[in-house]
Write a protein that holds these residues in place. Structure first.
Motif, PDB file in Angstrom:
ATOM      1  N   MET B   1       0.718  -1.004   0.096  1.00  0.00           N
ATOM      2  CA  MET B   1       0.028   0.108   0.111  1.00  0.00           C
ATOM      3  C   MET B   1       0.873   1.288  -0.207  1.00  0.00           C
ATOM      4  O   MET B   1       1.850   1.423   0.416  1.00  0.00           O
ATOM      5  CB  MET B   1      -0.355  -0.121   0.823  1.00  0.00           C
ATOM      6  CG  MET B   1      -2.115   1.158   1.288  1.00  0.00           C
ATOM      7  SD  MET B   1      -3.355   0.553   0.162  1.00  0.00           S
ATOM      8  CE  MET B   1      -4.570   1.974   0.359  1.00  0.00           C
ATOM      9  N   ILE B   2       0.556   2.203  -0.642  1.00  0.00           N
ATOM     10  CA  ILE B   2       1.297   3.615  -0.694  1.00  0.00           C
ATOM     11  C   ILE B   2       0.202   4.268   0.118  1.00  0.00           C
ATOM     12  O   ILE B   2      -0.296   4.206  -0.250  1.00  0.00           O
ATOM     13  CB  ILE B   2       0.934   4.265  -1.872  1.00  0.00           C
ATOM     14  CG1 ILE B   2       1.683   3.064  -3.103  1.00  0.00           C
ATOM     15  CG2 ILE B   2       2.153   5.302  -2.748  1.00  0.00           C
ATOM     16  CD1 ILE B   2       1.822   3.404  -4.678  1.00  0.00           C
ATOM     17  N   THR B   6       3.827   9.598   0.899  1.00  0.00           N
ATOM     18  CA  THR B   6       4.588   9.482   0.001  1.00  0.00           C
ATOM     19  C   THR B   6       3.634   9.848  -1.001  1.00  0.00           C
ATOM     20  O   THR B   6       4.861  10.455  -2.359  1.00  0.00           O
ATOM     21  CB  THR B   6       4.885   7.980  -0.467  1.00  0.00           C
ATOM     22  OG1 THR B   6       5.021   7.464   1.639  1.00  0.00           O
ATOM     23  CG2 THR B   6       5.927   7.199  -1.067  1.00  0.00           C
ATOM     24  N   ILE B   7       2.647   9.548  -1.469  1.00  0.00           N
ATOM     25  CA  ILE B   7       2.247  10.440  -2.707  1.00  0.00           C
ATOM     26  C   ILE B   7       2.778  11.651  -2.996  1.00  0.00           C
ATOM     27  O   ILE B   7       3.182  12.103  -4.196  1.00  0.00           O
ATOM     28  CB  ILE B   7       0.944  10.325  -3.501  1.00  0.00           C
ATOM     29  CG1 ILE B   7       0.750   8.413  -2.759  1.00  0.00           C
ATOM     30  CG2 ILE B   7      -0.282  10.717  -4.318  1.00  0.00           C
ATOM     31  CD1 ILE B   7      -1.365   8.035  -2.866  1.00  0.00           C
ATOM     32  N   VAL B  10       5.644  12.755  -3.985  1.00  0.00           N
ATOM     33  CA  VAL B  10       5.902  12.886  -5.753  1.00  0.00           C
ATOM     34  C   VAL B  10       5.901  13.836  -6.618  1.00  0.00           C
ATOM     35  O   VAL B  10       6.347  13.902  -6.879  1.00  0.00           O
ATOM     36  CB  VAL B  10       4.765  11.249  -6.314  1.00  0.00           C
ATOM     37  CG1 VAL B  10       6.013  11.199  -7.844  1.00  0.00           C
ATOM     38  CG2 VAL B  10       5.713  10.188  -5.232  1.00  0.00           C
ATOM     39  N   ARG B  11       4.346  14.135  -6.205  1.00  0.00           N
ATOM     40  CA  ARG B  11       3.463  15.086  -6.790  1.00  0.00           C
ATOM     41  C   ARG B  11       3.960  15.990  -7.266  1.00  0.00           C
ATOM     42  O   ARG B  11       4.122  17.258  -7.616  1.00  0.00           O
ATOM     43  CB  ARG B  11       2.451  14.995  -6.324  1.00  0.00           C
ATOM     44  CG  ARG B  11       1.242  13.988  -6.265  1.00  0.00           C
ATOM     45  CD  ARG B  11       0.079  14.387  -6.562  1.00  0.00           C
ATOM     46  NE  ARG B  11      -0.913  12.965  -6.405  1.00  0.00           N
ATOM     47  CZ  ARG B  11      -1.228  13.061  -7.245  1.00  0.00           C
ATOM     48  NH1 ARG B  11      -0.649  13.355  -8.857  1.00  0.00           N
ATOM     49  NH2 ARG B  11      -1.762  11.902  -7.638  1.00  0.00           N
ATOM     50  N   ARG B  55      14.696   8.017  -6.797  1.00  0.00           N
ATOM     51  CA  ARG B  55      14.371   6.739  -5.580  1.00  0.00           C
ATOM     52  C   ARG B  55      15.382   7.109  -4.976  1.00  0.00           C
ATOM     53  O   ARG B  55      15.484   6.857  -3.567  1.00  0.00           O
ATOM     54  CB  ARG B  55      14.159   5.669  -6.494  1.00  0.00           C
ATOM     55  CG  ARG B  55      13.019   5.235  -6.532  1.00  0.00           C
ATOM     56  CD  ARG B  55      12.354   5.242  -5.828  1.00  0.00           C
ATOM     57  NE  ARG B  55      12.242   5.112  -4.604  1.00  0.00           N
ATOM     58  CZ  ARG B  55      12.105   3.403  -5.060  1.00  0.00           C
ATOM     59  NH1 ARG B  55      10.872   3.070  -4.885  1.00  0.00           N
ATOM     60  NH2 ARG B  55      12.048   2.890  -2.867  1.00  0.00           N
TER      61      ARG B  55
END
Lengths: 467, 178
Positions: B1-2, B6-7, B10-11, B55
């Protein structure tokens, strides 16, 4: 023996020369911008499970085993991937491309099962993970889910137009409360209302399952699951789409009287190419009293074509490219891809002449005088080759420099004053070629020819002096 | 599960990362394009390379000298993509190899180009790197020697052997066709 060696050296020299050819700047910018957008907008890129090794200095074989796995995982995380790599339920199954989005937790990425709604303004476009595209009209409610062999769009209400990507090992389904539509690569409209559903095909072929009844629809055909839903002209069914003109043009081509030439046999390319009645009728206004030079002719042709599409789609007047700024070389000529159906491509040249050609797997050259075999043609022109699966069309300058550009619906076409021989940045795709000794191949996704953002692909060829 | 945070991270790409991307992405793409021979694979390679960089970004010392890292990562990733196409070429498109009709000549030329790319991918990593520096980026033997910390003679020998390998691939291909 010597001739073999010369041939080997010639092939190698050509390969080495092509390795050093510059890559068109427009292509580079478009691609890198797309990558940046993907990096910033698609949340699967940070899947913690996909361990990335630091750049190694280990021996090759040991290095590439993990890198291959990582590469596969990362490619699968890109926006457009095949149905073979469907995401887990935690990963986005689609991505919004534009428009207003009404959903709790409004994000660009759409997870499986998430209910998506548009308001009365519509204009939402989704890119599914398999590369398909769903355009939503006003007041649509749908969710996107995994099917056993592909992706399923569960449409609760409203009208959508689906441009299905070519499916490699699966299907794309659209399910309403009373029917299931399955496709393998086509464009169609589905409308779901309280009383029933109506499916209309713009291009390709779809299968509609309604209860125990299964029906196959071809372009121009529609079916409703309830007799209360009367048939409507497909043009009006899709008139709300921002790509209506393109869809209508596709529909017109697909439903035009059969005048498509039979696939050519090897070595039997017709000397006198076929004409498309459809294009002829479009050209009629051009042929009536048009006395201008090539540029004027071309301008008249495209205005005619555009007017026809605009009227059919009942659209408002949009900016049309200014062909006065589109400079055909004095000793050159220009032509455009006017249509694409199956494996047949139709063209029109700057003289207003039209021709088409289709073949199962071959190359041909479009020159000032029409179509001829690639290996025998000596005239300046553009060599085309359609890939075996029909997904891409490559264009290569043949015996002369050439340029290619695409005009996009709603954008003005301006000349790039900084580079007089190039088109401006408003052209979504522009590739120019000036070196006659090293042919440069342009690859065009056929899905982009008449779909998506629409527009016309134009070519300009400069003939060498004296020809 | 992300995880949600974290999401969100990224954005909003770090400014420094975006700056590196803008400075080097064209170089990466051009290299990948010439090695893979098509725009789609070049775009995939570019995305993979920068994703890998991203990463490792927060703790990476690559940030100080990103170009060398990006070049090597691009070459390796692009060659890997070409290698992965080998099976496709030799099986799914085998019909292209069987025709001797003159009008199919351009098909065979395309296949030949693909075979040469595969032959390039089969070179030893360092030899492939030298080859690409020479023929994609146009560096001289001396410049390559300076870049890789080796002598001009070593570079020349490597290029000679690589060309010989490619010639052999051409001859093998022609032998299959005759």
């Amino acid at each position: 023996m010597t001739s073999h060696r010369n041939e080997t050296d010639r092939i190698l020299d050509r390969f080495l020369q092509e390795l050093g050819d510059p890559v068109p700047s427009v292509r580079v910018r478009r691609s890198t911008n797309r990558v940046l957008e993907n990096l910033g907008g698609f949340d699967t890129v940070l899947d913690p499970a996909a361990r990335i090794d630091a750049f190694p200095n280990t021996p090759r074989k040991r290095r590439w085993v993990p890198m291959a796995a990582v590469a596969a995982a990362l490619v699968a995380a890109a926006v457009m991937v095949s149905t073979l790599s469907l995401p887990s339920s935690a990963e986005p199954i689609a991505k919004r491309l534009n428009g207003k989005f009404i959903s709790s937790g409004d994000t660009n990425s759409i997870s499986e099962g998430k209910v998506i709604r548009t308001d009365i303004s519509g204009s939402e476009v989704l890119a599914l993970r398999d590369g398909s595209r769903v355009e939503m009209s006003e007041s649509v409610e749908l969710s996107i889910n995994r099917a056993t062999d592909g992706i399923q769009v569960d449409l609760s209400k409203g009208n959508i137009i689906v441009t299905a990507a070519k499916q490699h090992n699966g299907h794309l389904y659209v399910k309403t409360k009373d029917c299931v539509v399955s496709v393998v690569g086509t464009v169609f409209s589905v409308k779901a209302e309280a009383t029933g559903s109506r499916v209309a095909v713009i291009e390709g072929e779809v299968h509609v399952q309604h209860g125990d009844v299964s029906q196959t629809l071809l372009p121009g055909q529609q079916v409703a699951t309830n007799t209360e839903m009367r048939a409507v002209p497909i043009q009006s069914e899709i008139g709300w789409s921002q790509d209506a003109a393109v869809h209508v043009a596709m529909l017109q081509q697909a439903t035009a009287p059969a005048s498509t030439p039979a696939p050519a046999q090897p070595g039997t390319v017709p000397a006198n190419p076929d004409l498309l009645g459809e294009i002829r009728s479009i050209l009629a206004p051009v042929d009536q009293g048009e006395a201008g030079g090539p540029i004027e002719k071309n301008k008249a042709f495209f205005n005619s074509l555009w007017e026809r599409n605009r009227e059919a789609a009942n659209m408002q007047q949009l900016t049309f490219p200014d062909f006065n700024n589109w400079a055909t070389p004095p000793n050159g000529f220009s032509f455009a891809i006017a249509g694409f159906q199956g494996r047949t491509i139709s063209f029109t040249n700057s003289k207003g002449e039209t021709f088409s050609y289709g073949c199962t797997d071959c190359s041909f050259v479009v020159s000032e005088n029409g179509v001829s075999k690639a290996v025998t043609a000596a005239e300046p022109g553009v060599e085309f080759k359609l890939s075996a699966d029909g997904s891409t069309l490559t264009a290569t300058c043949h015996a002369a420099p050439c340029s290619m550009g695409r005009w996009i619906t709603g954008m003005s076409w301006t000349k790039n004053t900084a580079a007089p021989n190039a088109w401006g940045n408003s052209v979504a795709l522009m590739i120019s070629k000036t070196n006659t000794t090293t042919p440069q191949t342009f690859t065009i996704a056929t899905s982009q020819l008449m779909r998506q953002q629409g527009g016309f692909v134009l070519f300009v060829v400069s003939k060498p002096a004296g020809q | 599960m992300i995880a949600t945070n974290t999401i969100l991270a990224v954005r909003q790409l770090p400014e420094e990362f975006e700056s590196i991307f803008r400075e080097h992405s064209e170089f990466v793409y051009r290299t990948a394009y010439r090695v893979t021979g098509n725009a789609e694979d070049a775009e995939d390679v570019t995305q993979i390379v920068f994703l890998k960089l991203f990463r490792t970004f927060p703790s990476s010392d690559i940030r100080s000298k990103p170009k060398a890292y990006l070049y090597r990562a691009t070459v390796n990733t692009a060659l890997n993509v070409v290698r992965s196409r080998r099976h496709h070429v030799l099986t799914d498109q085998s019909d292209c190899f069987e025709s001797d009709a003159p009008w199919r000549r351009s098909d065979r030329e395309e296949d030949m180009q693909e075979c040469l790319r595969i032959a390039l991918a089969d070179l030893k990593p360092k030899a492939a790197e030298i080859f690409i520096l020479r023929y994609v980026h146009g560096y001289s033997d001396v410049e390559i020697g300076n870049l890789l910390g080796t002598s001009r003679g070593t570079i020349a020998i490597s290029l000679f052997r690589s060309r010989a390998r490619l010639r052999k691939s051409i001859r093998n291909y022609q032998g299959e066709q005759s």
